[in-house]
Design a protein around this motif. Structure first.
Motif, short mmCIF file in Angstrom:
data_model
loop_
_atom_site.label_atom_id
_atom_site.label_comp_id
_atom_site.label_asym_id
_atom_site.label_seq_id
_atom_site.Cartn_x
_atom_site.Cartn_y
_atom_site.Cartn_z
N MET A 395 37.13 -14.75 -40.73
CA MET A 395 37.50 -14.81 -42.15
C MET A 395 36.25 -14.90 -43.03
SD MET A 395 40.56 -14.41 -41.59
CE MET A 395 41.21 -14.34 -43.24
N ASN A 396 35.27 -15.61 -42.51
CA ASN A 396 34.02 -15.77 -43.24
C ASN A 396 33.24 -14.45 -43.34
OD1 ASN A 396 32.88 -17.82 -44.66
ND2 ASN A 396 31.16 -17.92 -43.21
N GLN A 397 33.21 -13.73 -42.23
CA GLN A 397 32.55 -12.40 -42.23
C GLN A 397 33.20 -11.50 -43.28
OE1 GLN A 397 30.20 -10.59 -40.32
NE2 GLN A 397 29.39 -12.53 -39.58
N LEU A 398 34.53 -11.51 -43.29
CA LEU A 398 35.25 -10.67 -44.27
C LEU A 398 34.89 -11.11 -45.69
CD1 LEU A 398 38.77 -10.50 -42.53
CD2 LEU A 398 37.29 -8.54 -42.99
N LYS A 399 34.91 -12.43 -45.90
CA LYS A 399 34.64 -12.96 -47.25
C LYS A 399 33.23 -12.60 -47.71
CE LYS A 399 34.30 -17.45 -48.21
NZ LYS A 399 34.74 -18.83 -48.14
N GLU A 400 32.28 -12.74 -46.79
CA GLU A 400 30.89 -12.42 -47.17
C GLU A 400 30.72 -10.96 -47.57
OE1 GLU A 400 28.21 -13.79 -44.17
OE2 GLU A 400 28.55 -15.88 -44.73
N LYS A 401 31.62 -10.12 -47.06
CA LYS A 401 31.57 -8.70 -47.44
C LYS A 401 32.49 -8.41 -48.62
CE LYS A 401 30.50 -7.40 -42.67
NZ LYS A 401 29.07 -7.22 -42.83
N GLY A 402 33.00 -9.48 -49.25
CA GLY A 402 33.80 -9.31 -50.47
C GLY A 402 35.27 -9.01 -50.22
N PHE A 403 35.77 -9.38 -49.01
CA PHE A 403 37.15 -9.07 -48.64
C PHE A 403 37.85 -10.37 -48.29
CE2 PHE A 403 40.65 -7.74 -46.05
CZ PHE A 403 40.86 -6.38 -46.24
N ILE A 404 38.82 -10.77 -49.13
CA ILE A 404 39.54 -12.02 -48.83
C ILE A 404 40.89 -11.70 -48.21
CG2 ILE A 404 40.58 -14.10 -49.84
CD1 ILE A 404 38.23 -14.21 -51.73
N ALA A 405 41.07 -12.15 -46.97
CA ALA A 405 42.33 -11.90 -46.26
C ALA A 405 43.05 -13.23 -46.04
CB ALA A 405 42.06 -11.20 -44.94
N PHE A 406 44.21 -13.18 -45.41
CA PHE A 406 45.03 -14.37 -45.16
C PHE A 406 45.03 -14.59 -43.66
CE2 PHE A 406 49.21 -16.43 -44.54
CZ PHE A 406 49.24 -17.32 -45.60
N ASN A 407 44.99 -15.84 -43.24
CA ASN A 407 44.95 -16.08 -41.79
C ASN A 407 45.69 -17.35 -41.39
OD1 ASN A 407 42.75 -18.24 -40.38
ND2 ASN A 407 43.67 -16.74 -39.03
N ARG A 408 46.37 -17.27 -40.24
CA ARG A 408 46.86 -18.44 -39.51
C ARG A 408 46.76 -18.08 -38.04
NH1 ARG A 408 48.87 -22.75 -41.12
NH2 ARG A 408 49.78 -23.32 -39.13
N ASP A 409 46.61 -19.08 -37.21
CA ASP A 409 46.57 -18.85 -35.76
C ASP A 409 45.63 -17.69 -35.43
OD1 ASP A 409 48.46 -20.90 -35.58
OD2 ASP A 409 50.09 -19.50 -35.94
N ASN A 410 46.14 -16.71 -34.67
CA ASN A 410 45.26 -15.58 -34.30
C ASN A 410 45.55 -14.33 -35.14
OD1 ASN A 410 47.78 -15.15 -33.06
ND2 ASN A 410 46.87 -13.71 -31.61
#
Ligand code: PLP
Length: 444
Positions: A395-410
């Protein structure tokens, strides 16, 4: 624009806000501006909000038509108590009943998804005179006491400490994790799960069960698509045993899946529909329960023992009207279906290309990747409800590239605002590909 710097905002948050579902004292992104599908921090960094925050800002940020409706209502009249009729509330109730279809008659308004489920549970108990509420392990229904006890995922544990009466869980199908193949094993999967559910109903005593509460499409627990015939089978069991069916549309509702409500993908009609989030695009809190003719007439003869100071809040209902009008006027359902084709294609490519992606599920703009460490044996990248570093790293990798996703579990879930354009999808989806390559190379 506010009066503080980004750092001041962050520090005050860190020092004085108790963070939902997290430890207090953490730094959060200070958001200075939100527009369309984008969030901007105080330094001007731009993030694509590919999760519609908590899958709630279906029509994007700072949608001018909706903000105008809020301002207009505030100038006219900001609040009237539940026992008064207001134009905003009366009109919205009628619109929602029409959206749900001819079986539905009235709406009880609340302020959130949890309150909607809480009140639907109370109504089901009042109408049937029964206590037990069946709900799925793979589910989330909110964080108030009843809704939390009805939730299946681990977020319910804190609410269970004090105990609550009559909540019974059953396992709902997850074809991928259960070892079935979609499109091949649907019938056998459906039969197995319905058989187990009916047995459980009989062991619990059918005449003690008020309702089955389910998400039409399980959202936060991984956008789980039920096997063919399963949802209709649950409806049939409800009919057989006089159990009410409550469909939780808090996340799946308001065109997230392409239709107004998620249950409209199936051949069934629930008795009650709970909603929140997309009804106001989350700009102001509003939720509710849409009830059918039978429940509605019960409460013509009997007092509804439910109430909230802010039930049918005037400002919220005005925003609800603006949103329902927007969904219809801009034909959001059709747009979602068009964008779904692009997203689905991309997701299928990711399954073929990456060892870390076991399956991709997508309905409308509601989607999830199932992250695995052993694709052949369908072994999840992380174990259920165990602390891990792999998913936060992704999630952090995505965020650092300007992409915010949603996550739970796997799961990595992509649920962008329904107004997203194909150009925006084309610009941002390659980031997911890049990050999955990194996962293949470093995490599995
Ligand atoms: N039901 C479902 C399906 C949800 O996804 C959520 C929240 O994510 C809720 C209920 C609870 O809604 P709220 O947080 O507004 O209480």
């Amino acid at each position: 624009m506010g009066k503080l710097t980004g750092t001041q905002v962050q520090e005050l948050h860190r020092d004085h806000v108790l963070q939902s579902w997290g430890k207090a004292g953490q730094m959060a992104i200070p958001v200075a501006k939100a527009e369309g599908i984008y969030l901007y921090d105080y330094e001007g960094n731009k993030y694509a909000d590919m999760s519609s925050l908590l899958v709630c800002t279906n029509l994007g940020h700072d949608n001018k038509e909706i903000v105008a409706a809020l301002k207009e209502q505030a100038d006219w009249m900001s609040f009237m108590a539940p026992s008064y009729a207001t134009e905003a509330k009366s009109v919205l109730a009628k619109k929602l009943v029409d959206l749900a279809g001819p079986s539905f008659r009235r709406v009880f308004f609340t302020n959130s998804g949890a309150e909607s489920n809480e009140n639907a549970i109370k109504m089901a108990r009042m109408v049937t005179g029964r206590t037990k509420i069946f709900s799925c392990y793979r589910s989330y229904h909110g964080a108030t006491l009843g809704a939390s006890n009805a939730s299946g995922d681990a977020r319910r544990f804190a609410a269970e400490l004090g105990g609550a009466n009559g909540f019974v869980k059953f396992m709902n199908p997850h074809m991928y994790q259960d070892g079935y193949t979609r499109g091949v094993d649907d019938e056998v999967c459906t039969n197995n799960y319905l058989k187990a559910l009916e047995q459980q109903i009989r062991y619990e005593g059918p005449n003690q069960i008020a309702a089955i509460l389910m998400e039409s499409i399980v959202g936060a627990n991984g956008v789980i698509l039920p096997p063919e015939g399963y949802m209709e089978g649950v409806r049939a069991l409800c009919d057989k045993y006089g159990i009410l069916l409550i469909m939780d549309e808090v996340m799946a509702g308001f065109y997230r899946t392409g239709t107004a409500f998620g249950w409209q993908h199936f051949d069934l009609v629930p008795d009650m529909i709970t909603f929140a989030k997309g009804v106001t695009n989350a700009y102001v809190p509003l939720g509710g329960v849409i009830v059918n003719e039978q429940i509605s007439s019960y409460f013509e003869e009997n007092v509804l023992q439910c109430g909230l100071t802010y039930s049918g809040h005037t400002l919220a209902c005005a925003v609800g009207n603006a949103c329902v009008d927007y969904y219809e006027a801009h034909n959001i359902g059709a747009h979602v279906v068009e964008m779904e084709a692009i997203l689905k294609d991309f997701m299928e490519t990711m399954v073929e290309k990456h060892a870390c992606v076991g399956e991709a599920r997508c309905i409308g703009l509601f989607s999830a990747f199932e992250m695995v460490k052993d694709k052949e044996n369908r072994v999840s990248l992380v174990d259920y409800n165990e602390p891990n570093t792999a998913m936060p790293a992704i999630m952090n990798q995505l965020k650092e590239k300007g992409f915010i996703a949603f996550n739970r579990d796997n799961y990595v879930s992509i649920c962008p605002p329904l107004t997203i354009t194909k150009e925006e999808l084309a610009e941002y989806l390659p980031i997911v590909d890049e990050v999955f390559t990194w996962v293949d190379e470093t995490l599995i």
